[in-house]
Design a protein around this motif. Structure first.
Motif, short mmCIF file in Angstrom:
data_model
loop_
_atom_site.label_atom_id
_atom_site.label_comp_id
_atom_site.label_asym_id
_atom_site.label_seq_id
_atom_site.Cartn_x
_atom_site.Cartn_y
_atom_site.Cartn_z
N SER A 176 -11.92 -10.78 -2.29
CA SER A 176 -10.60 -10.64 -2.92
C SER A 176 -9.56 -10.45 -1.83
O SER A 176 -9.88 -10.26 -0.65
CB SER A 176 -10.59 -9.46 -3.88
N VAL A 177 -8.29 -10.47 -2.21
CA VAL A 177 -7.22 -10.38 -1.24
C VAL A 177 -6.80 -8.93 -0.98
O VAL A 177 -5.86 -8.68 -0.24
CB VAL A 177 -5.99 -11.20 -1.69
N VAL A 178 -7.48 -7.96 -1.61
CA VAL A 178 -7.14 -6.54 -1.47
C VAL A 178 -8.28 -5.82 -0.77
O VAL A 178 -9.44 -5.92 -1.20
CB VAL A 178 -6.87 -5.89 -2.84
N GLU A 238 4.65 16.31 6.24
CA GLU A 238 3.91 17.08 5.25
C GLU A 238 3.74 16.33 3.94
O GLU A 238 2.84 16.64 3.16
CB GLU A 238 4.62 18.41 4.99
N LYS A 239 4.57 15.33 3.66
CA LYS A 239 4.55 14.69 2.35
C LYS A 239 4.33 13.18 2.40
O LYS A 239 4.37 12.53 1.36
CB LYS A 239 5.86 14.97 1.62
N GLY A 240 4.08 12.63 3.56
CA GLY A 240 3.95 11.19 3.66
C GLY A 240 2.63 10.76 4.28
O GLY A 240 1.91 11.56 4.88
N ALA A 241 2.31 9.50 4.13
CA ALA A 241 1.12 8.91 4.74
C ALA A 241 1.34 7.43 4.90
O ALA A 241 2.00 6.78 4.07
CB ALA A 241 -0.12 9.18 3.89
N VAL A 242 0.77 6.87 5.96
CA VAL A 242 0.85 5.44 6.20
C VAL A 242 -0.57 4.87 6.24
O VAL A 242 -1.48 5.51 6.76
CB VAL A 242 1.60 5.13 7.52
N SER A 243 -0.74 3.68 5.64
CA SER A 243 -2.04 3.02 5.59
C SER A 243 -1.88 1.59 6.08
O SER A 243 -0.90 0.92 5.74
CB SER A 243 -2.61 3.01 4.17
N VAL A 244 -2.85 1.12 6.85
CA VAL A 244 -2.84 -0.24 7.38
C VAL A 244 -4.25 -0.80 7.27
O VAL A 244 -5.23 -0.12 7.62
CB VAL A 244 -2.36 -0.29 8.84
N SER A 245 -4.38 -2.03 6.80
CA SER A 245 -5.69 -2.68 6.75
C SER A 245 -5.52 -4.16 7.05
O SER A 245 -4.46 -4.74 6.82
CB SER A 245 -6.36 -2.49 5.38
N TRP A 268 -7.69 -14.78 5.87
CA TRP A 268 -7.25 -13.49 6.38
C TRP A 268 -6.43 -12.79 5.31
O TRP A 268 -5.93 -13.41 4.37
CB TRP A 268 -6.39 -13.67 7.66
N ASP A 269 -6.32 -11.49 5.43
CA ASP A 269 -5.42 -10.72 4.56
C ASP A 269 -5.05 -9.42 5.24
O ASP A 269 -5.70 -8.97 6.19
CB ASP A 269 -6.07 -10.45 3.18
N TYR A 270 -3.98 -8.84 4.77
CA TYR A 270 -3.53 -7.55 5.30
C TYR A 270 -2.85 -6.76 4.19
O TYR A 270 -2.40 -7.32 3.18
CB TYR A 270 -2.56 -7.73 6.47
N LEU A 271 -2.80 -5.47 4.37
CA LEU A 271 -2.07 -4.60 3.46
C LEU A 271 -1.65 -3.37 4.24
O LEU A 271 -2.48 -2.71 4.88
CB LEU A 271 -2.94 -4.19 2.26
N SER A 272 -0.37 -3.08 4.22
CA SER A 272 0.14 -1.86 4.85
C SER A 272 1.05 -1.15 3.85
O SER A 272 1.73 -1.80 3.05
CB SER A 272 0.91 -2.18 6.15
N ARG A 273 1.03 0.18 3.89
CA ARG A 273 1.78 0.92 2.88
C ARG A 273 2.20 2.28 3.40
O ARG A 273 1.48 2.92 4.17
CB ARG A 273 0.94 1.11 1.61
N TYR A 274 3.38 2.69 2.95
CA TYR A 274 3.85 4.05 3.21
C TYR A 274 3.95 4.77 1.87
O TYR A 274 4.59 4.27 0.93
CB TYR A 274 5.20 4.06 3.91
N SER A 282 6.39 13.23 -8.55
CA SER A 282 7.27 12.14 -8.12
C SER A 282 6.74 11.54 -6.83
O SER A 282 6.71 12.22 -5.80
CB SER A 282 8.70 12.65 -7.93
N ARG A 283 6.33 10.26 -6.90
CA ARG A 283 5.73 9.60 -5.75
C ARG A 283 6.35 8.22 -5.55
O ARG A 283 6.58 7.48 -6.51
CB ARG A 283 4.22 9.47 -5.93
N LEU A 284 6.56 7.88 -4.27
CA LEU A 284 7.16 6.60 -3.90
C LEU A 284 6.23 5.89 -2.92
O LEU A 284 5.63 6.52 -2.04
CB LEU A 284 8.53 6.82 -3.25
N SER A 285 6.09 4.57 -3.06
CA SER A 285 5.29 3.80 -2.12
C SER A 285 6.00 2.50 -1.77
O SER A 285 6.66 1.89 -2.63
CB SER A 285 3.90 3.50 -2.70
N LEU A 286 5.88 2.08 -0.52
CA LEU A 286 6.41 0.81 -0.04
C LEU A 286 5.24 0.04 0.57
O LEU A 286 4.61 0.51 1.52
CB LEU A 286 7.50 1.04 1.00
N THR A 287 4.94 -1.13 0.01
CA THR A 287 3.74 -1.89 0.38
C THR A 287 4.11 -3.27 0.88
O THR A 287 4.98 -3.94 0.31
CB THR A 287 2.81 -2.03 -0.84
N ALA A 288 3.44 -3.70 1.93
CA ALA A 288 3.50 -5.09 2.39
C ALA A 288 2.09 -5.66 2.25
O ALA A 288 1.12 -5.08 2.76
CB ALA A 288 3.97 -5.17 3.84
#
Length: 710
Positions: A176-178, A238-245, A268-274, A282-288
């Motif tokens: 899959s692409v994820v 304290e309240k954020g996290a970044v993920s990269v794959s 190929w595939d990639y996913l990055s998110r803050y 209350s949660r916010l995410s920004l994904t590429a």
């Protein structure tokens, strides 16, 4: 006083840390010294206790972990204690799923199926083992197609965190692409779904990701014989996290071409998110997110071409990729739950010959806002809206028709030259009250849709009923009308039909769930569909519409022994027709058996078996010769009157986990076996169509892989 000072002088501090073996995570624990409780470790796993000089027996205990006993001598160095998870007791547990507002739902979660054979660690490869989903053959032209309850692939929608994405699988459905590490669950709504989803006459696949871990840095490096990848997540403040794959196949680096491919397939595939948590509610995410596939092949099959044509057989290079940026916010309060997703997606695919080319670039902006208002314990109101603005740019340049490219380059297959730009705005709004009356829940809803390309407005009523009865019985029923706008390609004034109508379908589904002896879940579902004006795009032909029907019955069984064993089985029988003939994806029966067992600590074994009827196809019964072009043209037999052989496939999996101190090494061996006769993929014909042969896929495919996690 002298005795007190003497004891103090002979005492020392025993300090140390307690951590989980394989990850290094801290563990809060209880410490016993020489048989008496002496202290506890903090949430960070650290401890400090005062003991007399000399040798002592230290025992560390923690919930869900094996006790550790060791000898320590004071004074001495700080102690590091590494603990292993306890072996779960053989407790029978049926895990209840979250309540669903839809009449039918199938769930795949990463923890449940990651070790299932045939998935290569990717839960979404298990999608075709679900009831109602057509089993397609690996390496066949339909591999990776999501065909749900008698609907064509284009009649279903795929969502990623509330945003529609172009496709779910890489070439030939290998992955899959994820990336698996960010996956939470995959929900499949095969039919009769509620008002929150629309613009689909088939089903819905909704992929959701989990929030990134913020306690410490986590990562993974993985590889097998085909692909390699990595994943990393780290806290930010304290309240954020970044993920990269990211992942990439590498077979193309080892082999460039063969008799079939002029350019070895690569993906190929990639996913990055803050992720940012303003508060627990209350949660916010920004994904590429992005994915790509490419390969090159000969335009014609050598078995179809005469000797002269084989020498002139050109190479066709195909590629497809998409990139997307997604912004999502979730807010929960005592009176409402709100989710908003906004995105921009760029989807490009192109195919090239030495003398012809086709390119398709689709860009769209997406907005979806959904809310569930909690008026009382017995009444909720689901409301929402979504919109998709599409900009489509299509180009094709050719001086002849290339019928061999119908699946990848439909304009080249028809020999149509195009240079056009099209736009479309599709919007939808829904309203769905959810009313609890005793043991029953009623959900009368409706969805309003507007499409600028066809200048149509549709109103689709929906109804869902669920009722729980004593004895662990659950009755589910749903019915509704569903509308889907034609794709912009089909509405092209140059190569399509601008007057195509909006497709419609009516769904009905009734199901019963039963839990037996608190350890075994079984379900029975009966469903039916009627389809009107659904789009038909046969290779090399102008798009048109047709009517259709589909009916089916599904039996499902699920059993799980917590952390040690799980199994499920499903049987689907059904019938699907289009235009009065058998549908191209009609599969009268399909059986799926899946099991996984942790037979020893850190060892697991699994098996999956699939048996399904072969898909139908239209045979070629003869040919005519055209002396002007020196070509043979096929004479088609009765539509979809012949079937491929029944499909069987056995997948085996053996996995072993090796915990080290701060990281864990996992290894697995997988293999699939397709019995002789069951691995036929599609027919090919001689250049004059006088002879037919069936292309055969591999019978045995082994795969070795591993990953290191920290």
């Amino acid at each position: 006083m002298i005795l007190f000072l003497l004891n103090a002088a002979l005492a020392a501090e025993l300090t140390g840390e307690i951590r989980r073996r394989g990850s290094g995570d801290p563990i809060p624990a209880t410490l016993t010294v020489d048989g008496a409780v002496a202290g506890t470790a903090t949430g960070r796993g650290s401890f400090s206790i005062t003991l007399p000089d000399g040798e002592h027996e230290l025992t560390v205990t923690a919930e869900d972990y094996r006790p550790v006993t060791l000898r320590v001598r004071l004074p001495g160095e700080p102690v590091e204690v590494w603990m292993d998870p306890a072996i779960p007791e053989l407790e029978i547990v049926i895990e209840s799923e979250r309540p669903s507002p839809h009449a039918v739902r199938q769930i795949l979660d990463r923890e449940r199926v990651e070790q299932t054979p045939g998935t290569f660690g990717d839960p979404m490869r298990l999608l075709q083992s679900l009831p109602g989903v057509v089993a397609t053959r690996e390496y066949s032209p339909s591999a990776g197609e999501v065909v749900i309850r008698g609907s064509a692939p284009a009649e279903s929608r795929i969502y990623f965190d509330g945003v529609e994405i172009p496709y779910l699988y890489h070439f030939q459905q290998y992955a899959s692409v994820v990336h698996t590490r960010l996956l939470d669950e995959v929900a499949v709504y095969p039919s009769a779904f509620g008002a929150p989803y629309g613009d689909a006459t088939g089903g819905v696949v909704a992929v959701s990701t989990r929030d990134a871990e913020t306690d410490r840095v986590h990562g993974e490096v993985s590889a097998n014989l085909i692909t390699a990848g990595a994943y990393l997540t780290a806290p930010v403040g304290e309240k954020g996290a970044v993920s990269v794959s990211g992942r990439r196949s590498y077979a193309d680096l080892l082999e460039s071409e063969n008799d079939q491919y002029t350019l070895w397939p690569v993906f190929w595939d990639y996913l990055s998110r803050y992720d940012h948590s303003f508060s627990p509610d209350s949660r916010l995410s920004l994904t590429a997110i992005g994915s790509g596939d490419a390969y090159g092949r000969y335009a014609g099959d050598a078995a179809v071409l005469d000797p002269l044509e084989q020498e002139e057989n050109p190479s066709f290079e195909f590629s497809r990729r998409f990139h997307g940026v997604i912004l999502r916010h979730r807010l929960t309060s005592p009176v409402a739950g709100l989710t908003t997703s906004a995105a921009f997606v760029d989807d490009l695919w192109q195919g090239e010959l030495s003398t012809a080319m086709q390119a398709r670039a689709e860009r769209y902006a997406w907005l979806r806002h959904s809310a569930v208002l909690f008026a009382s314990d017995d009444y909720q109101l689901a409301v929402g809206l979504e919109g998709k603005m599409v900009w489509l740019d299509r180009q094709a340049d050719t001086d002849r028709a290339w019928a061999e490219l119908g699946g990848e380059a439909p304009l080249l297959a028809r020999g149509v030259a195009v240079n056009e730009q099209l736009t479309q705005l599709r919007t939808g709004m829904w309203l769905e009250p959810r009313i609890a009356i005793g043991p029953a829940t009623l959900q009368p809803g409706g969805r309003l849709q507007w499409d600028t390309a066809t200048s149509t407005v549709t109103l689709d009523p929906r109804m869902t009923v669920q009722a729980a009865f004593s004895g662990d019985w659950l009755l589910r029923a749903g019915a509704g009308r569903y509308s889907q706008s034609p794709e912009l390609d089909a509405l092209s004034p140059v190569a399509g039909d601008p007057d195509l109508p909006v497709a419609r379908s009516e769904h009905v589904s009734v199901g019963v769930d039963k839990t037996i002896a608190s350890r075994w879940e079984v379900a029975v579902d009966a469903w039916g569909k009627r389809l009107h004006d659904v789009l038909v795009e046969e290779p090399g032909a102008t798009p048109t519409v047709e009517e259709g029907t589909a009916v089916g019955l599904e039996l499902t069984s699920r059993y799980r022994l917590r952390e040690r064993f799980f199994s499920w089985a499903s049987l689907t029988v059904g019938r699907a027709e289009r235009g009065g003939v058998v549908f191209s994806f009609d599969q009268p029966y399909a059986l799926n058996l899946v099991g996984s067992w942790e037979f020893a600590p850190r060892w697991d074994i699994g098996v999956r078996y699939r048996y399904a009827s072969g898909l139908p196809y239209t045979p070629i019964v003869g040919s005519t010769y055209d002396g002007t072009s020196d070509s043979y043209f096929p004479i088609l037999g009765e539509t979809n009157s012949v079937r491929l052989e029944n499909y069987q496939k056995v997948d085996l999996h053996l996995g072993h986990e090796i915990p080290l101190r701060r990281w864990t090494l996992s290894m697995y061996l997988e293999a699939w076996f397709v019995p002789p006769g069951a691995n036929t993929l599609y027919p090919v014909y001689s250049y004059d169509y006088s002879e037919q042969a069936l292309v055969v896929g591999p019978a045995l495919v082994p795969l070795v892989g591993g990953r290191a996690e920290f």
